[in-house]
Design a protein around this motif. Structure first.
Motif, PDB file in Angstrom:
ATOM      1  N   VAL A  67       0.807  -1.218   0.000  1.00  6.61           N
ATOM      2  CA  VAL A  67       0.000   0.000   0.000  1.00  6.61           C
ATOM      3  C   VAL A  67       0.843   1.273   0.000  1.00  6.61           C
ATOM      4  O   VAL A  67       0.300   2.373   0.055  1.00  6.61           O
ATOM      5  CB  VAL A  67      -0.998   0.035   1.185  1.00  6.61           C
ATOM      6  N   ALA A  68       2.143   1.117  -0.096  1.00  3.50           N
ATOM      7  CA  ALA A  68       3.030   2.278  -0.113  1.00  3.50           C
ATOM      8  C   ALA A  68       3.143   2.897  -1.503  1.00  3.50           C
ATOM      9  O   ALA A  68       3.953   3.780  -1.720  1.00  3.50           O
ATOM     10  CB  ALA A  68       4.416   1.891   0.406  1.00  3.50           C
ATOM     11  N   ASP A  69       2.342   2.439  -2.429  1.00  6.91           N
ATOM     12  CA  ASP A  69       2.376   2.940  -3.803  1.00  6.91           C
ATOM     13  C   ASP A  69       1.045   3.637  -4.110  1.00  6.91           C
ATOM     14  O   ASP A  69      -0.018   3.060  -3.868  1.00  6.91           O
ATOM     15  CB  ASP A  69       2.592   1.766  -4.758  1.00  6.91           C
ATOM     16  N   PRO A  70       1.079   4.852  -4.633  1.00  8.79           N
ATOM     17  CA  PRO A  70      -0.167   5.579  -4.908  1.00  8.79           C
ATOM     18  C   PRO A  70      -1.100   4.855  -5.878  1.00  8.79           C
ATOM     19  O   PRO A  70      -2.325   4.873  -5.693  1.00  8.79           O
ATOM     20  CB  PRO A  70       0.298   6.907  -5.508  1.00  8.79           C
ATOM     21  N   THR A  71      -0.559   4.201  -6.885  1.00  6.82           N
ATOM     22  CA  THR A  71      -1.393   3.476  -7.846  1.00  6.82           C
ATOM     23  C   THR A  71      -2.126   2.338  -7.155  1.00  6.82           C
ATOM     24  O   THR A  71      -3.319   2.112  -7.379  1.00  6.82           O
ATOM     25  CB  THR A  71      -0.557   2.942  -9.024  1.00  6.82           C
ATOM     26  N   ARG A  72      -1.430   1.617  -6.267  1.00  2.00           N
ATOM     27  CA  ARG A  72      -2.063   0.508  -5.566  1.00  2.00           C
ATOM     28  C   ARG A  72      -3.136   1.000  -4.591  1.00  2.00           C
ATOM     29  O   ARG A  72      -4.174   0.370  -4.419  1.00  2.00           O
ATOM     30  CB  ARG A  72      -1.012  -0.359  -4.885  1.00  2.00           C
ATOM     31  N   LEU A  73      -2.894   2.148  -3.972  1.00  2.00           N
ATOM     32  CA  LEU A  73      -3.932   2.721  -3.110  1.00  2.00           C
ATOM     33  C   LEU A  73      -5.161   3.104  -3.942  1.00  2.00           C
ATOM     34  O   LEU A  73      -6.297   2.874  -3.516  1.00  2.00           O
ATOM     35  CB  LEU A  73      -3.389   3.950  -2.374  1.00  2.00           C
ATOM     36  N   GLN A  74      -4.935   3.660  -5.123  1.00  2.00           N
ATOM     37  CA  GLN A  74      -6.049   3.994  -6.000  1.00  2.00           C
ATOM     38  C   GLN A  74      -6.807   2.739  -6.412  1.00  2.00           C
ATOM     39  O   GLN A  74      -8.043   2.728  -6.438  1.00  2.00           O
ATOM     40  CB  GLN A  74      -5.551   4.723  -7.245  1.00  2.00           C
ATOM     41  N   LEU A  75      -6.087   1.675  -6.719  1.00  2.00           N
ATOM     42  CA  LEU A  75      -6.723   0.419  -7.101  1.00  2.00           C
ATOM     43  C   LEU A  75      -7.578  -0.132  -5.959  1.00  2.00           C
ATOM     44  O   LEU A  75      -8.718  -0.554  -6.177  1.00  2.00           O
ATOM     45  CB  LEU A  75      -5.680  -0.613  -7.522  1.00  2.00           C
ATOM     46  N   LEU A  76      -7.041  -0.140  -4.749  1.00  2.00           N
ATOM     47  CA  LEU A  76      -7.811  -0.618  -3.597  1.00  2.00           C
ATOM     48  C   LEU A  76      -9.098   0.188  -3.434  1.00  2.00           C
ATOM     49  O   LEU A  76     -10.170  -0.377  -3.222  1.00  2.00           O
ATOM     50  CB  LEU A  76      -6.981  -0.512  -2.313  1.00  2.00           C
ATOM     51  N   HIS A  77      -8.979   1.497  -3.544  1.00  2.00           N
ATOM     52  CA  HIS A  77     -10.148   2.354  -3.384  1.00  2.00           C
ATOM     53  C   HIS A  77     -11.177   2.102  -4.496  1.00  2.00           C
ATOM     54  O   HIS A  77     -12.374   2.003  -4.221  1.00  2.00           O
ATOM     55  CB  HIS A  77      -9.727   3.824  -3.369  1.00  2.00           C
ATOM     56  N   LEU A 107      -1.867  -5.267  -9.266  1.00  2.00           N
ATOM     57  CA  LEU A 107      -2.876  -6.162  -8.700  1.00  2.00           C
ATOM     58  C   LEU A 107      -2.241  -7.431  -8.147  1.00  2.00           C
ATOM     59  O   LEU A 107      -2.642  -7.933  -7.092  1.00  2.00           O
ATOM     60  CB  LEU A 107      -3.933  -6.499  -9.756  1.00  2.00           C
ATOM     61  N   LYS A 108      -1.243  -7.942  -8.847  1.00  2.90           N
ATOM     62  CA  LYS A 108      -0.541  -9.148  -8.392  1.00  2.90           C
ATOM     63  C   LYS A 108       0.100  -8.909  -7.014  1.00  2.90           C
ATOM     64  O   LYS A 108       0.040  -9.773  -6.130  1.00  2.90           O
ATOM     65  CB  LYS A 108       0.522  -9.536  -9.420  1.00  2.90           C
ATOM     66  N   ILE A 109       0.668  -7.733  -6.832  1.00  5.96           N
ATOM     67  CA  ILE A 109       1.290  -7.396  -5.551  1.00  5.96           C
ATOM     68  C   ILE A 109       0.234  -7.313  -4.448  1.00  5.96           C
ATOM     69  O   ILE A 109       0.436  -7.803  -3.330  1.00  5.96           O
ATOM     70  CB  ILE A 109       2.085  -6.079  -5.672  1.00  5.96           C
ATOM     71  N   LEU A 110      -0.906  -6.716  -4.757  1.00 10.42           N
ATOM     72  CA  LEU A 110      -1.977  -6.603  -3.769  1.00 10.42           C
ATOM     73  C   LEU A 110      -2.570  -7.966  -3.408  1.00 10.42           C
ATOM     74  O   LEU A 110      -2.914  -8.218  -2.255  1.00 10.42           O
ATOM     75  CB  LEU A 110      -3.065  -5.660  -4.273  1.00 10.42           C
ATOM     76  N   LEU A 116      -6.281  -8.323  -1.765  1.00  5.72           N
ATOM     77  CA  LEU A 116      -7.280  -8.556  -2.808  1.00  5.72           C
ATOM     78  C   LEU A 116      -7.430 -10.044  -3.068  1.00  5.72           C
ATOM     79  O   LEU A 116      -6.493 -10.814  -2.848  1.00  5.72           O
ATOM     80  CB  LEU A 116      -6.867  -7.899  -4.138  1.00  5.72           C
ATOM     81  N   THR A 117      -8.602 -10.427  -3.548  1.00  3.93           N
ATOM     82  CA  THR A 117      -8.805 -11.784  -4.053  1.00  3.93           C
ATOM     83  C   THR A 117      -8.960 -11.681  -5.566  1.00  3.93           C
ATOM     84  O   THR A 117      -9.355 -10.633  -6.088  1.00  3.93           O
ATOM     85  CB  THR A 117     -10.066 -12.429  -3.450  1.00  3.93           C
ATOM     86  N   ARG A 118      -8.644 -12.755  -6.255  1.00  2.48           N
ATOM     87  CA  ARG A 118      -8.709 -12.771  -7.711  1.00  2.48           C
ATOM     88  C   ARG A 118      -9.546 -13.958  -8.160  1.00  2.48           C
ATOM     89  O   ARG A 118      -9.366 -15.071  -7.676  1.00  2.48           O
ATOM     90  CB  ARG A 118      -7.295 -12.904  -8.271  1.00  2.48           C
ATOM     91  N   GLU A 119     -10.461 -13.695  -9.105  1.00  2.00           N
ATOM     92  CA  GLU A 119     -11.278 -14.762  -9.674  1.00  2.00           C
ATOM     93  C   GLU A 119     -11.222 -14.636 -11.194  1.00  2.00           C
ATOM     94  O   GLU A 119     -11.489 -13.580 -11.756  1.00  2.00           O
ATOM     95  CB  GLU A 119     -12.726 -14.619  -9.199  1.00  2.00           C
TER      96      GLU A 119
END
Length: 142
Positions: A67-77, A107-110, A116-119
């Motif tokens: 979560v230390a990456d702005p793009t990943r925080l945006q993705l989570l949100h 997404l892979k990192i999250l 995150l879960t992936r389906e």
């Protein structure tokens, strides 16, 4: 005009003499009142009960790095606030204006961090926030 420094002094960026590390006060930690020199056992004994398990620390570090990456925080949100609480990778690329391989990398990192879960549905992957991972992250920082 040049200012010459004494042999034991370093020049600062402005060219003026500054104290060298040798002249600086030592970084020896202060002892507690009443403790004797070499009281390492006291510190170890006092802190041992609060030491975090190494595996727990590594898992926490992985989540915090994720979560230390702005793009990943945006993705989570985006995913958390998406209809149904899930989003397709194809929709996420359009929202963020980034290419699919870049989004997939984040997404892979999250997913690896347990956030995150992936389906897989056909050719696309759908992602949802993992409530357990998100709660664990909340406990870490709160």
């Amino acid at each position: 005009m040049s200012i010459a420094a004494a042999p034991h002094q370093a020049l600062s960026q402005t060219g003026t003499p500054s104290a060298s590390p040798v002249d600086a006060p030592s970084a020896v930690p202060a002892r507690r009142p009443g403790s004797e020199a070499g009281g390492a056992e006291d510190c170890v004994t006092a802190l041992a009960g609060s030491l975090m398990d190494r595996e727990e620390a590594e898992a926490m570090a992985q989540s915090l790095k994720a979560v230390a990456d702005p793009t990943r925080l945006q993705l989570l949100h985006l995913i958390k606030s998406a209809p149904g609480g899930e989003a397709c990778v194809c929709d996420l690329t359009e929202c963020l204006g980034l290419r699919q391989p870049t989004i997939s990398h984040h997404l892979k990192i999250l997913v690896a961090a347990g956030l995150l879960t992936r389906e897989r549905r056909g050719t696309w992957s759908w992602f949802a926030v993992d409530p357990k991972g998100l709660e664990a992250l909340r406990r870490m920082v709160g």
